[in-house]
Write an enzyme that holds these catalytic residues in place. Structure first.
Site, PDB file in Angstrom:
ATOM      1  N   SER A 141       0.713  -1.297  -0.053  1.00 54.57           N
ATOM      2  CA  SER A 141      -0.015   0.072  -0.051  1.00 54.57           C
ATOM      3  C   SER A 141       0.761   1.202  -0.107  1.00 54.57           C
ATOM      4  O   SER A 141       1.928   1.087   0.448  1.00 54.57           O
ATOM      5  CB  SER A 141      -0.924  -0.059   1.250  1.00 54.57           C
ATOM      6  N   TYR A 154      -1.916  -1.508  10.658  1.00 56.76           N
ATOM      7  CA  TYR A 154      -1.912  -1.801   9.034  1.00 56.76           C
ATOM      8  C   TYR A 154      -0.905  -1.116   8.355  1.00 56.76           C
ATOM      9  O   TYR A 154      -0.142  -1.665   7.406  1.00 56.76           O
ATOM     10  CB  TYR A 154      -3.125  -0.991   8.813  1.00 56.76           C
TER      11      TYR A 154
END
Length: 266
Positions: A141, A154
């Site tokens: 990401s 995350y």
């Protein structure tokens, strides 16, 4: 891109995973579709098989359990399947103040985002080496490039995925294996429903699964180390490491306050 008879995709039942399945099927790859949702996988397998004349195998597995990768490997052996392209796509996020997040949920997040990804690579990469060819796409990401307050676990998990992928790429260059870290920004998927707020997309702009997967497969074909689809995402990825770490964390905290406030209800 490199020829691969069969591609295994985790988190294949929806979103980016389902789009990887669709684009790879259109290129003639057989598929192994892995997720927890049997009905959705079966529907996707039938649709892609009918549309493209490929064989799509369904493998139902919760990647949060400790021996998930071993179970997948055993099932592949039982079915006589070899995998030449591994897409470690499965993952989810948590958001809010760290002390307010359920500890078991963060544990499961790390099991899916990190442990299962590494374990499944351990399961499948040796076979690729033995055959002299293979590819791995690990979905990270843009959160991988800086600390991410209020999405702390995350963001850290995706930093691991990025660095792990780039290290593997260096190890296996010249040995027939390609490894790509795929680092998209916000994408229109159910990710933001699971995480609990669309404010987790701190840039406010969303790409489509179709466009980012197309960029990932193009980058794999070019044997790139990582790809961040979108000009602003690519610029941030290149510029962020050149700034002082404490400053980067402070800027990220300010940009992520909307996530904190959304989880607190205002």
């Amino acid at each position: 891109m490199p020829t691969a008879s069969t591609a295994l995709i985790t988190g294949a039942s929806s979103g980016i995973g389902a789009e990887f399945a669709a684009q790879l099927a259109a290129r003639g790859h057989d598929l192994v579709l892995v997720a927890r949702s049997a009905d959705r996988l079966e529907e996707l397998a039938k649709r892609l098989g009918d549309a493209h004349g490929i064989t799509a195998h369904v493998l139902v597995q919760d990647l949060a359990v400790p021996d998930a990768a071993r179970r997948i490997g055993a099932e592949l052996d039982e079915r006589g399947l070899t995998v030449d392209l591994l897409v470690n796509n499965a993952g989810f996020g948590t958001s809010g103040r760290f002390e307010a997040i359920d500890g078991q949920r963060d544990h499961d997040q790390l099991m899916v985002n990190v442990v299962a990804l590494v374990d499944l690579t351990h399961e499948l990469l040796p076979g690729m080496l033995a055959r002299g060819k293979g590819s791995v796409i690990n979905v990270a990401s843009t959160a991988a490039f800086q600390p991410t307050p209020y999405l702390a676990v995350y963001g850290a998990s995706k930093t691991f995925v990025l660095n792990f992928s780039m290290a593997l790429r260096q190890e296996y260059r010249g040995r027939g294996i390609r490894v790509l870290a795929f680092c998209p920004g916000p994408v229109e998927t159910a990710f933001f429903e699971v995480i609990g707020t669309r404010k987790a997309a701190v840039t406010g702009s969303f790409a489509t699964p179709e466009s980012v997967v197309k960029a990932a497969l193009k980058a794999l074909a070019a044997d790139r180390a990582y790809v961040t689809p979108g000009l602003s995402n690519a610029l941030n990825a290149h510029l962020t490491p050149r700034r002082p770490r404490v400053l980067v964390a402070a800027i990220a905290e300010r940009m992520s306050r909307g996530v904190r406030d959304a989880r607190q209800g205002g």
